[in-house]
Design an enzyme around this catalytic site. Structure first.
Site, mmCIF file in Angstrom:
data_model
loop_
_atom_site.group_PDB
_atom_site.id
_atom_site.type_symbol
_atom_site.label_atom_id
_atom_site.label_comp_id
_atom_site.label_asym_id
_atom_site.label_seq_id
_atom_site.Cartn_x
_atom_site.Cartn_y
_atom_site.Cartn_z
ATOM 1 N N LYS A 114 -7.617 -4.440 4.196
ATOM 2 C CA LYS A 114 -6.524 -5.271 4.711
ATOM 3 C C LYS A 114 -5.506 -4.362 5.375
ATOM 4 O O LYS A 114 -4.848 -3.565 4.719
ATOM 5 C CB LYS A 114 -5.872 -6.063 3.575
ATOM 6 C CG LYS A 114 -4.778 -7.004 4.052
ATOM 7 C CD LYS A 114 -4.337 -7.921 2.912
ATOM 8 C CE LYS A 114 -3.401 -9.010 3.389
ATOM 9 N NZ LYS A 114 -2.148 -8.520 3.917
ATOM 10 N N ASP A 116 -2.169 -3.192 7.284
ATOM 11 C CA ASP A 116 -0.773 -3.569 7.168
ATOM 12 C C ASP A 116 -0.114 -3.455 8.535
ATOM 13 O O ASP A 116 0.454 -2.442 8.879
ATOM 14 C CB ASP A 116 -0.098 -2.637 6.158
ATOM 15 C CG ASP A 116 1.173 -3.243 5.636
ATOM 16 O OD1 ASP A 116 1.444 -4.424 5.936
ATOM 17 O OD2 ASP A 116 1.900 -2.535 4.925
ATOM 18 N N LYS A 315 -4.983 -7.505 -3.490
ATOM 19 C CA LYS A 315 -3.898 -6.579 -3.159
ATOM 20 C C LYS A 315 -3.994 -5.309 -3.997
ATOM 21 O O LYS A 315 -4.408 -5.339 -5.145
ATOM 22 C CB LYS A 315 -2.543 -7.246 -3.429
ATOM 23 C CG LYS A 315 -2.312 -8.494 -2.610
ATOM 24 C CD LYS A 315 -1.904 -8.166 -1.200
ATOM 25 C CE LYS A 315 -0.418 -7.943 -1.126
ATOM 26 N NZ LYS A 315 0.062 -7.844 0.241
ATOM 27 N N CYS A 412 19.624 31.979 -12.670
ATOM 28 C CA CYS A 412 20.101 33.335 -12.946
ATOM 29 C C CYS A 412 21.528 33.580 -12.460
ATOM 30 O O CYS A 412 22.085 34.652 -12.695
ATOM 31 C CB CYS A 412 19.158 34.363 -12.335
ATOM 32 S SG CYS A 412 19.224 34.399 -10.541
#
Ligand code: IVH
Length: 688
Positions: A114, A116, A315, A412
């Site tokens: 899927k 995006d 998903k 230090c």
């Protein structure tokens, strides 16, 4: 050849190269050569304006900016997908579908990553692109024809056999992650605001009124669905697989990473694989789309108001979530780099709990304006250290103040120094305890001397108690040093419950650790060189040096810049770092002590069978299941072969695991042998 003929030929050539690049992922000419063809066409058309047609590749960018985008009704509604958040919900979907169809047998599905991006529809009439639109509310979208025409991946005219008289095809417009990053870098350099993510920038790019802007963005498309269709070619379209096979023949790009799955078990297996391999895809994916293959069954199942009953989106776990920065700590690494680290309110990202994130450096903090108390978006990608993407400023507490890294080393107290042209501030005190700690941890790490069990806490304690001052001291540790070393442990007791206590390591741990230390004395030159922690010398470079210098430490330490740069794969930065390392007394002393402590290595060339695969180049793609990338790479390197990152004609083998994408297609088109992980193992093990 006269101008009209050459014009036609050039158009054909350009269209063909677009298809090779975007549909088959196997370009045959360089970008420069492509630009030459375009320029030649432009100039011929300039001389013969009457020969310019709408379909010419020169006409992708329209001239006059539009004043607004008009709306268009989709002939068939563009539906959305129902979501499944995990495997159980995928199985529940399968149950529902089988019940509705009255089927006990496993169903045939098609599973596709899927993407995006942004859903669009392309309408081709008589093979010509006549309309392109956004999904909008599913019924009415916006006319973005002029914008979509600028995408070289979208053919203006369809090619091949049986082109339908009407073809409405749906797909996703998206960007590759590296194209996106390059675009953002250019924007930053030009003083423009970078985009938040590839999705937003794809969406923004498509809705431009001035299409020259769209044309300048690296947009791509994959097609995955059908609207109306009529005329020849319709008979090829009886199933999703039929569609995914037909579209490329007409010049339309589809994602090659789809799979036919018989039954939900196969779908779930792919869902797991794809989620694990999601970072290896060149573009962002957020799930797996699962569709019933047969269009007849799809029709029988029908749809709800907004989504079909025959498909679902499985998903993946979110890779970006919000949380709160509770504190910012300045941490000092082995090179003295002072890195700001955010302590986060723990959250789950992509399936793991995250409580720290790197803030990189002061410039990054300033750029994103990150403050303690801020609510932020956090992102994790694969094994990479989580990072803060941006601040949700609306949730900032009024008291939050800008953060500044301390100008003294937090470990230090020495002054921190930041060269003008560098983003990183460093503690320059070589004896800084945090640096020593980092150097020793690096020395014992897996890719270096590989002393199993000598973890961070033990090193910390050995340094604190003075038993360790340099890495060489590891080899003079005694049984008593280790057995009596007290480490903080959480102990459970009936009386006190859970309490933290100082507990000695004890006999078993001490014995094991001593054996591991002893075993590490027999090492390789490359491991030792890498373990020394020379700036910019990673595992790979260490191997290169080992081969080039025949495992000779003296040659490494005394080599000049010129000698080092003469080595293939060694550039000026690495050469400089090695020369500087060799010029430092403390380093020479450390190496002398290691040798005196009995650290030895075999000369590389003396390894039997070491050169069995000499000269061959391997490329890995997709995810590996029985080993890590690094292990696989060192296996081939041990046999004298090379591991490269991209496929070319010179590649001997492409080892492809699940999630293999464009590299696989490229290998196939170049005739490069593609083998599975199991075949790779066979090959490598037989040479041992
Ligand atoms: S099929 C009716 N296939 O996901 C079927 N959609 O949540 C509708 N998407 O609007 C779409 N990759 O923008 C389909 N391989 C793919 C997809 C895909 C991404 C997007 C698309 C759609 C949204 C639904």
């Amino acid at each position: 050849m006269d101008a009209p003929e050459r014009i036609i030929e050039l158009r054909q050539l350009i269209d063909e190269h677009n298809v090779l690049y975007y549909v088959h992922d196997s370009p045959e000419i360089s970008d420069a050569r492509y630009d030459d063809l375009m320029r030649e066409l432009e100039s011929l058309e300039g001389e013969h304006p009457s020969l310019v047609t709408q379909d010419s590749p020169t006409q992708r960018v329209g001239s006059a900016p539009q004043s607004e985008l008009s709306s268009v009704d989709h002939r068939l509604p563009m539906l959305s997908l129902a979501n499944a958040k995990d495997e159980d919900e995928l199985r529940a979907f399968d149950e529902r579908v089988r019940k509705a169809l009255g089927s006990d047998a496993p169903l045939e599905y098609v599973a596709e990553p899927k993407l995006d991006g942004l859903a669009v529809e392309l309408v081709y009439e008589q093979g010509r692109l006549v309309l392109g639109s956004t999904r909008g509310d599913g019924v009415t979208g916006e006319d973005i024809t002029a914008n979509l025409r600028t995408l070289r991946a979208i053919p203006l005219v369809l090619t091949g056999q049986d082109v339908p008289s009407l073809l409405e095809v749906r797909g996703e417009v998206f960007m590759h992650k590296d194209d996106f990053a390059a675009m953002n870098r250019a924007r930053l350099e030009a003083g423009e605001t970078p985009f938040a993510n590839p999705r937003n920038s794809a969406a923004g790019s498509l809705r431009q009124l001035d299409t020259t802007i769209t044309a300048s963005r690296p947009l791509r498309i994959f097609c995955y669905g059908l609207g109306s269709v009529d005329g020849p070619g319709k008979n090829k379209l009886h199933s999703q697989i039929g569609l995914l096979e037909a579209l490329p023949q007409w010049g339309l790009p589809v994602n090659a990473n789809y799979r036919r799955c018989l039954g939900m078990d196969e779908v779930v297996a792919m869902y797991r694989e794809t989620e694990r391999a999601r970072d290896t895809f060149p573009y962002d994916i957020d799930g797996l789309v699962v569709k019933i293959n047969s269009f007849a069954l799809q029709q029988q199942l029908g749809e709800r108001s907004r989504s079909p009953r025959w498909a679902i989106a499985g998903k993946f776990k979110a890779e970006q979530v919000t949380t709160v920065i509770e504190d910012i700590e300045a941490s000092v690494g082995r090179t003295g780099a002072v890195t700001p680290v955010a302590h986060l309110r723990p959250v789950e990202v992509g399936g793991v709990i995250v409580s720290r994130a790197t803030l990189h450096n002061q410039d990054e903090i300033d750029r994103k304006d990150i403050r303690v108390g801020d609510t932020v978006w956090v992102q994790r990608a694969g094994d990479v250290i989580p990072e803060v993407v941006r601040v949700v400023t609306s949730k900032r507490p009024p008291s939050a103040k800008p953060y500044r890294l301390p100008d003294k080393c937090p470990a230090c107290g020495h002054k921190v120094y930041r060269p003008e042209d560098e983003a990183v501030a460093r503690c320059v005190n070589a004896a800084c305890p945090a640096q020593v700690q980092g150097r020793v941890e690096h020395f014992v790490s897996k890719g270096a001397m590989d002393i199993d069990g000598l973890g961070r806490r033990i090193v910390e304690e050995l340094l604190a108690t003075g038993r360790l001052k340099t890495a060489a001291d590891i080899y003079s540790l005694t049984y008593d040093d280790l057995a009596t070393l007290e480490i903080e442990r959480t102990v459970r007791s009936k009386e006190e419950g859970e309490v933290k206590k100082q507990v000695p390591l004890g006999d078993k741990v001490a014995t094991k650790l001593l054996a591991a230390i002893d075993a590490s004395r027999q090492t390789t030159f490359a491991r030792l060189v890498y373990g020394l922690g020379i700036r910019n010398v990673g595992e790979h470079t260490a191997k290169v040096l080992s081969r080039a210098l025949d495992g000779n430490m003296g040659r490494l330490l005394s080599a000049t810049r010129e000698q080092l740069q003469a080595i293939d794969e060694v550039g000026p930065i690495v050469a400089d770092a090695i020369v500087r390392f060799g010029a430092d007394e403390a380093n020479i002393k450390l190496i002398a002590e290691l040798l005196a402590a009995g650290v030895v290595w075999k000369r590389e060339a003396a390894d039997a069978g070491a050169q069995a695969l000499a000269g061959l180049t391997f490329v890995f793609t997709g995810s590996l299941e029985t080993m890590t990338r690094a292990e696989a790479q060192s296996m081939v390197e041990r046999l004298g072969a090379r591991a490269a990152s991209s496929v070319s004609k010179k590649t001997a083998y492409l080892v492809a695991g699940p999630g293999a994408g464009s590299k696989r297609a490229k290998a196939e088109s170049l005739g490069v042998k593609v083998i599975s992980e199991a075949e790779f193992r066979d090959l490598v093990e037989n040479w041992k």
